[in-house]
Motif scaffolding. Structure first.
Motif, PDB file in Angstrom:
ATOM      1  N   MET A   1      12.878   6.555  -5.255  1.00  0.00           N
ATOM      2  CA  MET A   1      12.368   5.716  -6.192  1.00  0.00           C
ATOM      3  C   MET A   1      14.164   4.247  -6.179  1.00  0.00           C
ATOM      4  SD  MET A   1       9.871   5.732  -8.023  1.00  0.00           S
ATOM      5  CE  MET A   1       9.282   8.018  -8.577  1.00  0.00           C
ATOM      6  N   ASP A   2      14.685   4.879  -5.459  1.00  0.00           N
ATOM      7  CA  ASP A   2      15.756   4.178  -5.155  1.00  0.00           C
ATOM      8  C   ASP A   2      15.214   3.088  -3.994  1.00  0.00           C
ATOM      9  OD1 ASP A   2      17.349   5.033  -7.029  1.00  0.00           O
ATOM     10  OD2 ASP A   2      18.266   6.537  -5.577  1.00  0.00           O
ATOM     11  N   VAL A   3      14.576   4.433  -3.131  1.00  0.00           N
ATOM     12  CA  VAL A   3      13.705   3.043  -1.663  1.00  0.00           C
ATOM     13  C   VAL A   3      12.990   2.371  -2.321  1.00  0.00           C
ATOM     14  CG1 VAL A   3      12.531   3.223  -0.009  1.00  0.00           C
ATOM     15  CG2 VAL A   3      14.010   5.045  -0.173  1.00  0.00           C
ATOM     16  N   LEU A   4      11.810   2.467  -2.779  1.00  0.00           N
ATOM     17  CA  LEU A   4      10.876   1.764  -3.360  1.00  0.00           C
ATOM     18  C   LEU A   4      11.958   0.547  -4.231  1.00  0.00           C
ATOM     19  CD1 LEU A   4       7.309   1.472  -4.340  1.00  0.00           C
ATOM     20  CD2 LEU A   4       8.250   2.471  -6.684  1.00  0.00           C
ATOM     21  N   VAL A   5      12.808   0.841  -4.823  1.00  0.00           N
ATOM     22  CA  VAL A   5      13.093  -0.340  -5.993  1.00  0.00           C
ATOM     23  C   VAL A   5      14.086  -1.205  -5.096  1.00  0.00           C
ATOM     24  CG1 VAL A   5      14.982  -1.439  -7.502  1.00  0.00           C
ATOM     25  CG2 VAL A   5      13.826   0.823  -8.179  1.00  0.00           C
TER      26      VAL A   5
ATOM     27  N   GLY B   1      13.333   3.678   7.573  1.00  0.00           N
ATOM     28  CA  GLY B   1      12.891   4.181   5.951  1.00  0.00           C
ATOM     29  C   GLY B   1      13.920   5.606   6.273  1.00  0.00           C
ATOM     30  N   TYR B   2      12.703   6.553   5.822  1.00  0.00           N
ATOM     31  CA  TYR B   2      13.502   7.815   5.476  1.00  0.00           C
ATOM     32  C   TYR B   2      12.495   8.001   6.449  1.00  0.00           C
ATOM     33  CZ  TYR B   2      17.414   7.135   2.185  1.00  0.00           C
ATOM     34  OH  TYR B   2      18.292   6.073   1.567  1.00  0.00           O
ATOM     35  N   SER B   3      11.245   8.499   7.050  1.00  0.00           N
ATOM     36  CA  SER B   3      10.219   8.370   7.177  1.00  0.00           C
ATOM     37  C   SER B   3      11.373   9.778   8.870  1.00  0.00           C
ATOM     38  CB  SER B   3       9.480   7.892   8.249  1.00  0.00           C
ATOM     39  OG  SER B   3       8.413   8.494   9.396  1.00  0.00           O
ATOM     40  N   SER B   4      10.957  11.507   8.738  1.00  0.00           N
ATOM     41  CA  SER B   4      11.901  11.975   9.272  1.00  0.00           C
ATOM     42  C   SER B   4      11.273  12.328  11.097  1.00  0.00           C
ATOM     43  CB  SER B   4      11.931  13.545   9.270  1.00  0.00           C
ATOM     44  OG  SER B   4      10.795  13.309   8.447  1.00  0.00           O
ATOM     45  N   ASN B   5       9.577  11.317  11.112  1.00  0.00           N
ATOM     46  CA  ASN B   5       9.137  11.848  12.182  1.00  0.00           C
ATOM     47  C   ASN B   5       9.226   9.952  13.026  1.00  0.00           C
ATOM     48  OD1 ASN B   5       7.723  10.143  10.743  1.00  0.00           O
ATOM     49  ND2 ASN B   5       5.462  10.869  11.244  1.00  0.00           N
ATOM     50  N   VAL B   6      10.268   9.523  13.381  1.00  0.00           N
ATOM     51  CA  VAL B   6      10.610   8.976  14.177  1.00  0.00           C
ATOM     52  C   VAL B   6      11.232   9.041  14.815  1.00  0.00           C
ATOM     53  CG1 VAL B   6      10.966   6.204  14.250  1.00  0.00           C
ATOM     54  CG2 VAL B   6       9.337   7.263  12.240  1.00  0.00           C
TER      55      VAL B   6
ATOM     56  N   MET C   1       0.628  -0.874   0.049  1.00  0.00           N
ATOM     57  CA  MET C   1      -0.171  -0.097  -0.161  1.00  0.00           C
ATOM     58  C   MET C   1       0.685   1.492  -0.374  1.00  0.00           C
ATOM     59  SD  MET C   1      -3.190   0.296  -0.135  1.00  0.00           S
ATOM     60  CE  MET C   1      -4.197  -0.654   1.112  1.00  0.00           C
ATOM     61  N   MET C   2       0.723   2.264  -1.588  1.00  0.00           N
ATOM     62  CA  MET C   2       1.282   3.767  -0.681  1.00  0.00           C
ATOM     63  C   MET C   2       0.719   4.768   0.105  1.00  0.00           C
ATOM     64  SD  MET C   2       2.322   3.760  -4.899  1.00  0.00           S
ATOM     65  CE  MET C   2       1.438   3.273  -5.732  1.00  0.00           C
ATOM     66  N   THR C   3       1.223   4.597   1.175  1.00  0.00           N
ATOM     67  CA  THR C   3       0.093   5.719   1.955  1.00  0.00           C
ATOM     68  C   THR C   3       1.416   7.042   1.792  1.00  0.00           C
ATOM     69  OG1 THR C   3       1.270   5.667   4.064  1.00  0.00           O
ATOM     70  CG2 THR C   3       0.034   3.877   3.029  1.00  0.00           C
ATOM     71  N   ALA C   4      -0.029   8.094   2.749  1.00  0.00           N
ATOM     72  CA  ALA C   4       0.812   9.383   2.278  1.00  0.00           C
ATOM     73  C   ALA C   4       1.100   9.207   4.160  1.00  0.00           C
ATOM     74  CB  ALA C   4      -1.132  10.481   2.949  1.00  0.00           C
TER      75      ALA C   4
ATOM     76  N   PRO D   1       6.035  11.550   0.347  1.00  0.00           N
ATOM     77  CA  PRO D   1       6.703  11.075  -1.060  1.00  0.00           C
ATOM     78  C   PRO D   1       7.490  10.082  -0.870  1.00  0.00           C
ATOM     79  CG  PRO D   1       7.330  13.137   0.173  1.00  0.00           C
ATOM     80  CD  PRO D   1       6.638  12.581   1.246  1.00  0.00           C
ATOM     81  N   PHE D   2       8.232   8.870  -1.734  1.00  0.00           N
ATOM     82  CA  PHE D   2       9.080   8.192  -1.461  1.00  0.00           C
ATOM     83  C   PHE D   2      10.328   8.544  -2.396  1.00  0.00           C
ATOM     84  CE2 PHE D   2       5.614   5.920  -2.970  1.00  0.00           C
ATOM     85  CZ  PHE D   2       5.898   5.835  -4.276  1.00  0.00           C
TER      86      PHE D   2
END
Length: 230
Positions: free
Chosen positions: A109-113, A185-190, A81-84, A106-107
């Motif tokens: 493309m490198d992270v998705l791959v 991943g790159y989520s900054s709010n963690v 699932m792609m979520t906000a 937003p993600f």
């Protein structure tokens, strides 16, 4: 390596759908796509892609409804699932409609791959086969579950990610920063407090005594490690 892997991209933002499809095709995946929720179910059931990238919010139909319908009709392949970013993804009830995993927008493309490569490596062709065992507990990562003494214990998507990473790195000390990078991943709010909270919840599911963990051990000043034979 990926020439036979088909990915469905279900996203109503045409620019994003184009970028994702273009990148995946450049990585030699086969891509089918649509931005219409009603078309999505038909497309997926006909094409039977190994992986579905499914937007949470679609016109006319939510991604959760599409996912539930697909599972009801017997589609068992991976659905990501792609979520906000603002949505609390760990509150998504993966079991009521069968989400395999998620990625937040937003993600890059490198992270998705990288995420898809990981799924291909560990799950494609191994569905229903891959499992890990520690003590009297089995971990089935593709269905977010533990099985102990014949009883099924469900894990949240994040608990599943955390445990899988530990089981792939038994005995190695893993820092909090590394674990947060892998899981969120790159989520900054963690922050580390959020991670520690998930560790506490996970211990309640895998340990005989969560207050004195035998498997998922804290290494003071460094992080955590998973011990297979405590």
């Amino acid at each position: 390596m990926y020439k036979n892997i088909r990915i469905a991209v279900i996203e109503d933002d045409e620019n994003l759908r184009f970028l994702v499809a273009h990148r995946l095709e450049s990585e030699n995946y086969q891509v089918v796509q649509t931005g219409d929720g009603n078309e999505a179910e038909k497309l997926i059931l006909e094409q039977k892609p190994e992986i579905v990238l499914l937007d949470w919010m679609l016109p006319g139909k939510q991604g959760s409804e599409i996912c539930a319908n697909l599972r009801h009709q017997g589609f068992s392949n991976l659905i990501i699932m792609m979520t906000a970013k603002s949505q609390d993804v760990d509150k998504i009830d993966a079991y009521s409609f069968g989400v395999s995993d998620y990625i937040t927008k937003p993600f890059s493309m490198d992270v998705l791959v990288a995420m898809i490569e990981n799924k291909v490596k560990y799950f494609i062709g191994n569905q229903g086969v891959e499992q890990y065992t520690f003590g009297d507990t089995e971990h089935h990562p593709n269905i977010h579950s533990l099985v102990r003494n014949g009883r099924k214990i469900e894990l949240t998507i994040l608990e599943n990610r955390i445990l899988l990473y530990f089981l792939q790195n038994i005995g190695r000390v893993i820092s909090r920063d590394e674990l947060m990078q892998v899981v969120w991943g790159y989520s900054s709010n963690v922050n580390t407090r959020t991670l520690d909270m998930h560790i506490v919840r996970l211990r309640k599911k895998i340990e005989l005594n969560a207050d004195k963990p035998a498997y998922l051990q804290t290494v003071r000043g460094m992080g955590y490690k998973f011990v297979d034979n405590p």
